[in-house]
Design an enzyme around this catalytic site. Structure first.
Site, PDB file in Angstrom:
ATOM      1  CG  HIS A  89     -26.720  42.935  -0.278  1.00 53.96           C
ATOM      2  ND1 HIS A  89     -26.977  42.419   1.270  1.00 53.96           N
ATOM      3  CD2 HIS A  89     -25.849  43.850  -0.043  1.00 53.96           C
ATOM      4  CE1 HIS A  89     -26.141  42.807   2.211  1.00 53.96           C
ATOM      5  NE2 HIS A  89     -25.575  44.494   1.439  1.00 53.96           N
ATOM      6  NE  ARG A  96     -26.399  49.009  -3.340  1.00 56.03           N
ATOM      7  CZ  ARG A  96     -25.845  49.710  -2.406  1.00 56.03           C
ATOM      8  NH1 ARG A  96     -25.059  50.385  -1.784  1.00 56.03           N
ATOM      9  NH2 ARG A  96     -26.757  48.752  -1.167  1.00 56.03           N
ATOM     10  CG  ASN A 123     -22.769  53.215  -4.267  1.00 60.26           C
ATOM     11  OD1 ASN A 123     -23.935  53.777  -3.731  1.00 60.26           O
ATOM     12  ND2 ASN A 123     -22.812  52.138  -3.436  1.00 60.26           N
ATOM     13  CG  ASN A 167     -19.275  47.206   6.893  1.00 60.28           C
ATOM     14  OD1 ASN A 167     -18.682  46.831   8.042  1.00 60.28           O
ATOM     15  ND2 ASN A 167     -18.151  47.936   6.385  1.00 60.28           N
ATOM     16  CD  GLU A 219     -15.670  38.925  -2.247  1.00 57.67           C
ATOM     17  OE1 GLU A 219     -14.772  39.259  -1.915  1.00 57.67           O
ATOM     18  OE2 GLU A 219     -16.401  38.828  -2.968  1.00 57.67           O
ATOM     19  NE  ARG A 222     -27.671  48.277   8.515  1.00 61.82           N
ATOM     20  CZ  ARG A 222     -27.417  48.192   7.464  1.00 61.82           C
ATOM     21  NH1 ARG A 222     -27.484  47.263   6.380  1.00 61.82           N
ATOM     22  NH2 ARG A 222     -27.140  48.446   6.280  1.00 61.82           N
ATOM     23  CG  HIS A 282     -23.549  40.112  -0.079  1.00 64.19           C
ATOM     24  ND1 HIS A 282     -23.210  40.829  -0.869  1.00 64.19           N
ATOM     25  CD2 HIS A 282     -23.050  41.476   1.123  1.00 64.19           C
ATOM     26  CE1 HIS A 282     -21.937  41.569  -1.284  1.00 64.19           C
ATOM     27  NE2 HIS A 282     -22.735  42.403   0.726  1.00 64.19           N
ATOM     28  CD  GLU A 321     -22.968  45.019  -4.328  1.00 65.26           C
ATOM     29  OE1 GLU A 321     -22.131  45.035  -2.958  1.00 65.26           O
ATOM     30  OE2 GLU A 321     -24.278  45.255  -3.837  1.00 65.26           O
ATOM     31  N   GLY A 323     -16.950  40.931   1.577  1.00 67.46           N
ATOM     32  CA  GLY A 323     -15.616  40.770   2.567  1.00 67.46           C
ATOM     33  C   GLY A 323     -15.326  40.129   3.252  1.00 67.46           C
ATOM     34  CB  ILE A 324     -17.154  38.415   5.975  1.00 71.03           C
ATOM     35  CG1 ILE A 324     -17.431  40.249   7.140  1.00 71.03           C
ATOM     36  CG2 ILE A 324     -17.484  37.858   7.566  1.00 71.03           C
ATOM     37  CD1 ILE A 324     -18.031  40.124   8.240  1.00 71.03           C
ATOM     38  NE  ARG A 344      -8.734  43.200   7.087  1.00 73.51           N
ATOM     39  CZ  ARG A 344      -8.913  43.535   6.312  1.00 73.51           C
ATOM     40  NH1 ARG A 344      -7.091  43.202   5.327  1.00 73.51           N
ATOM     41  NH2 ARG A 344      -9.360  44.635   5.867  1.00 73.51           N
ATOM     42  CG  ASP A 368     -12.407  45.409  10.784  1.00 70.88           C
ATOM     43  OD1 ASP A 368     -12.237  46.354   8.994  1.00 70.88           O
ATOM     44  OD2 ASP A 368     -11.208  44.319  10.446  1.00 70.88           O
ATOM     45  CE  LYS A 371     -18.487  52.552  -1.643  1.00 72.54           C
ATOM     46  NZ  LYS A 371     -18.685  51.064  -1.238  1.00 72.54           N
TER      47      LYS A 371
HETATM   48  P1  ADP Z   1     -19.318  46.393   2.384  1.00 69.26           P
HETATM   49  O1  ADP Z   1     -20.093  45.854   2.967  1.00 69.26           O
HETATM   50  O2  ADP Z   1     -19.302  48.029   2.824  1.00 69.26           O
HETATM   51  O3  ADP Z   1     -18.880  46.723   0.573  1.00 69.26           O
HETATM   52  P2  ADP Z   1     -16.956  44.976   2.803  1.00 69.26           P
HETATM   53  O4  ADP Z   1     -17.391  44.015   1.827  1.00 69.26           O
HETATM   54  O5  ADP Z   1     -15.629  45.174   2.117  1.00 69.26           O
HETATM   55  O6  ADP Z   1     -17.668  45.580   3.109  1.00 69.26           O
HETATM   56  O7  ADP Z   1     -16.163  43.582   3.830  1.00 69.26           O
HETATM   57  C1  ADP Z   1     -16.040  44.159   5.049  1.00 69.26           C
HETATM   58  C2  ADP Z   1     -16.199  43.193   5.922  1.00 69.26           C
HETATM   59  O8  ADP Z   1     -15.003  42.324   5.623  1.00 69.26           O
HETATM   60  C3  ADP Z   1     -15.013  43.586   7.324  1.00 69.26           C
HETATM   61  O9  ADP Z   1     -15.358  43.751   8.446  1.00 69.26           O
HETATM   62  C4  ADP Z   1     -13.789  43.492   7.137  1.00 69.26           C
HETATM   63  O10 ADP Z   1     -12.880  43.147   8.472  1.00 69.26           O
HETATM   64  C5  ADP Z   1     -13.402  42.102   6.333  1.00 69.26           C
HETATM   65  N1  ADP Z   1     -13.109  41.837   5.777  1.00 69.26           N
HETATM   66  C6  ADP Z   1     -11.979  41.758   4.925  1.00 69.26           C
HETATM   67  N2  ADP Z   1     -10.966  41.320   4.307  1.00 69.26           N
HETATM   68  C7  ADP Z   1     -10.945  40.487   6.156  1.00 69.26           C
HETATM   69  C8  ADP Z   1     -10.067  39.561   6.241  1.00 69.26           C
HETATM   70  N3  ADP Z   1      -9.377  39.084   4.928  1.00 69.26           N
HETATM   71  N4  ADP Z   1     -10.409  38.239   6.805  1.00 69.26           N
HETATM   72  C9  ADP Z   1     -12.003  38.307   8.045  1.00 69.26           C
HETATM   73  N5  ADP Z   1     -12.496  39.978   7.422  1.00 69.26           N
HETATM   74  C10 ADP Z   1     -12.407  40.477   6.294  1.00 69.26           C
END
Ligand code: ADP
Length: 394
Positions: free
Chosen positions: A177, A88, A9, A208, A330, A238, A205, A382, A327-328, A281, A279, A16
């Site tokens: 996606h 990818r 990727n 980021n 899940e 974005r 989905h 993915e 990430g968000i 988190r 971010d 990656k």
């Molecule tokens: P990418 O699109 O780069 O693959 P990810 O799917 O890894 O990104 O998602 C990244 C996002 O997920 C970031 O905003 C990160 O803060 C958020 N995230 C990861 N773990 C948590 C968590 N425990 N609580 C809230 N947000 C989280």
């Protein structure tokens, strides 16, 4: 092992890699960053260990690929050649409705689509060529972010512009996606114990980049990203949707098209709204400590998402589940709570305990017993989908 599948990727300044076995277990994953600069660096995770990897000069994609592959060999995870390589590729335009074994004709088609994704497709081709040079005998497969959305009906993919913009320049909604949304459809069908061809979901989905897709009977019928990945939901950096009249307004303020593009892609979204970070988190922690802008950024994010869930129902005749991933999606119980709070009219409600445990205690389900529709949390993968496609198409 000849029985491994390599996933590549390539981003504009990153690369990656992932290595899978035939049973789709991940043997190693690796990342090289800051490519094209003198401080390019890499790391590779395998067997619960992290290896730092030097990327030799000139620190470009080819050098990074060679260094990461060498490390896979040193660790004896890769012996000989992989069985197939999956790449990818961001934009497949209207040429690809599925993954494709890479031939000179496929490379030409990816090149033609570069006009639609100038930041992505050329660098994806760099990865393809570098891998072909390393493994000339090995089948290479392109897996497109756009392919799954080629089932969108005309009324969902056309912009309300004069037709010639679509006919002459391909200006339409493509969606991205796709590998993740397709994976969600399959996983949801499995979890709900239904045939995929009878499964209809709304798949959110949220990483980021963020997008949401209406899937009817296993097929994508509407999605929030458009000609580019900028349209739709609020994302990390974005803006997502805004008034097209803004372009003239900002132009009048002296911003050039390149500055506006940068503003909307890199300085907006959660980062722009909060003034702190993209971010989620960190934003959640800031909001909990009383940071008003962070809290507002989360609320704008969730409200836009809820609006889109409503919009996606226009393409469905039944709803088997609302699905959260990325990430968000899940990991953020807060985002799910605040989004679903706007969807009372649809009869959606959450079980707080299951939501707090991200559905891990309840076979992915987080809806309340009274909810009109199931709500699921499903981890996306993915890279595994790309590895599987590489195997299927090689
Ligand atoms: P990418 O699109 O780069 O693959 P990810 O799917 O890894 O990104 O998602 C990244 C996002 O997920 C970031 O905003 C990160 O803060 C958020 N995230 C990861 N773990 C948590 C968590 N425990 N609580 C809230 N947000 C989280």
């Amino acid at each position: 092992m000849e029985d491994t599948l390599l996933v590549v990727n390539c981003g504009s300044s990153s690369l990656k890699l992932a290595l899978y076995d035939r049973q789709m277990h991940c043997l190693a994953s690796a990342l090289a960053e800051r490519l094209g600069s003198s401080d390019a660096f890499g790391r590779l995770d395998a067997n619960d260990q992290r290896h730092q990897i030097e990327i030799p000069a000139p620190g470009d994609h080819d050098a990074a690929l060679a260094a990461l592959i060498q490390q896979l060999r040193t660790l004896q995870l890769l012996q000989g050649q992989p069985r197939a390589v999956g790449h990818r590729v961001v934009h497949g335009g209207e040429s690809f409705t599925d993954a494709a074994r890479i031939t000179p004709e496929v490379v030409d088609a990816i090149e033609r689509c570069a006009a639609l994704a100038p930041l992505h497709n050329p660098v994806n081709l760099v990865g393809i060529r570098a891998t072909q040079a390393l493994f000339p005998e090995v089948p290479q497969v392109a897996v497109f972010d756009t392919a799954y959305h080629q089932s969108l009906p005309e009324h969902a993919y056309l912009y309300a512009l004069p037709q010639r913009f679509y006919q002459e320049w391909g200006v339409r909604r493509y969606g991205f996606h796709g590998t993740s949304h397709q994976f969600m459809a399959g996983e949801a069908a499995r979890i709900l114990d239904k045939p995929l061809s009878e499964t209809s979901i709304i798949s959110a989905h949220l990483g980021n980049g963020c997008s949401i897709t209406a899937i009817r009977d296993g097929q994508s019928v509407d999605t929030s990203m458009g000609l580019t990945p900028l349209e739709g939901l609020v994302m990390g950096t974005r803006s997502g949707d805004l008034d097209p009249g803004l372009f003239e307004f900002l132009g009048g303020k002296g911003l050039s098209p390149a500055e506006i593009n940068r503003l909307l892609n890199q300085d907006s979204g959660l980062l722009g709204l909060s003034g702190e970070t993209n971010d989620m988190r960190t934003l959640t922690e800031l909001a909990a400590n009383g940071h008003r802008q962070a809290d507002l950024a989360i609320e704008v994010f969730c409200f836009r998402l809820a609006r889109y869930v409503g919009a996606m129902t226009a393409s469905l005749t039944q709803l088997d589940a609302l699905v959260f991933t990325g990430g968000i999606g899940e990991n953020s119980a807060l985002v799910r709570t605040r989004t679903v709070a706007h969807l009372q009219l649809l009869g959606l409600s959450l079980d707080n305990n299951h939501n707090d445990r991200h559905g891990r205690d309840n076979q992915h389900h987080i809806e309340h017993a009274d909810s009109r529709f199931p709500i699921l949390v499903i981890p996306t993968n993915e890279e595994r989908v790309i590895a599987q496609s590489a195997l299927n198409h090689s």
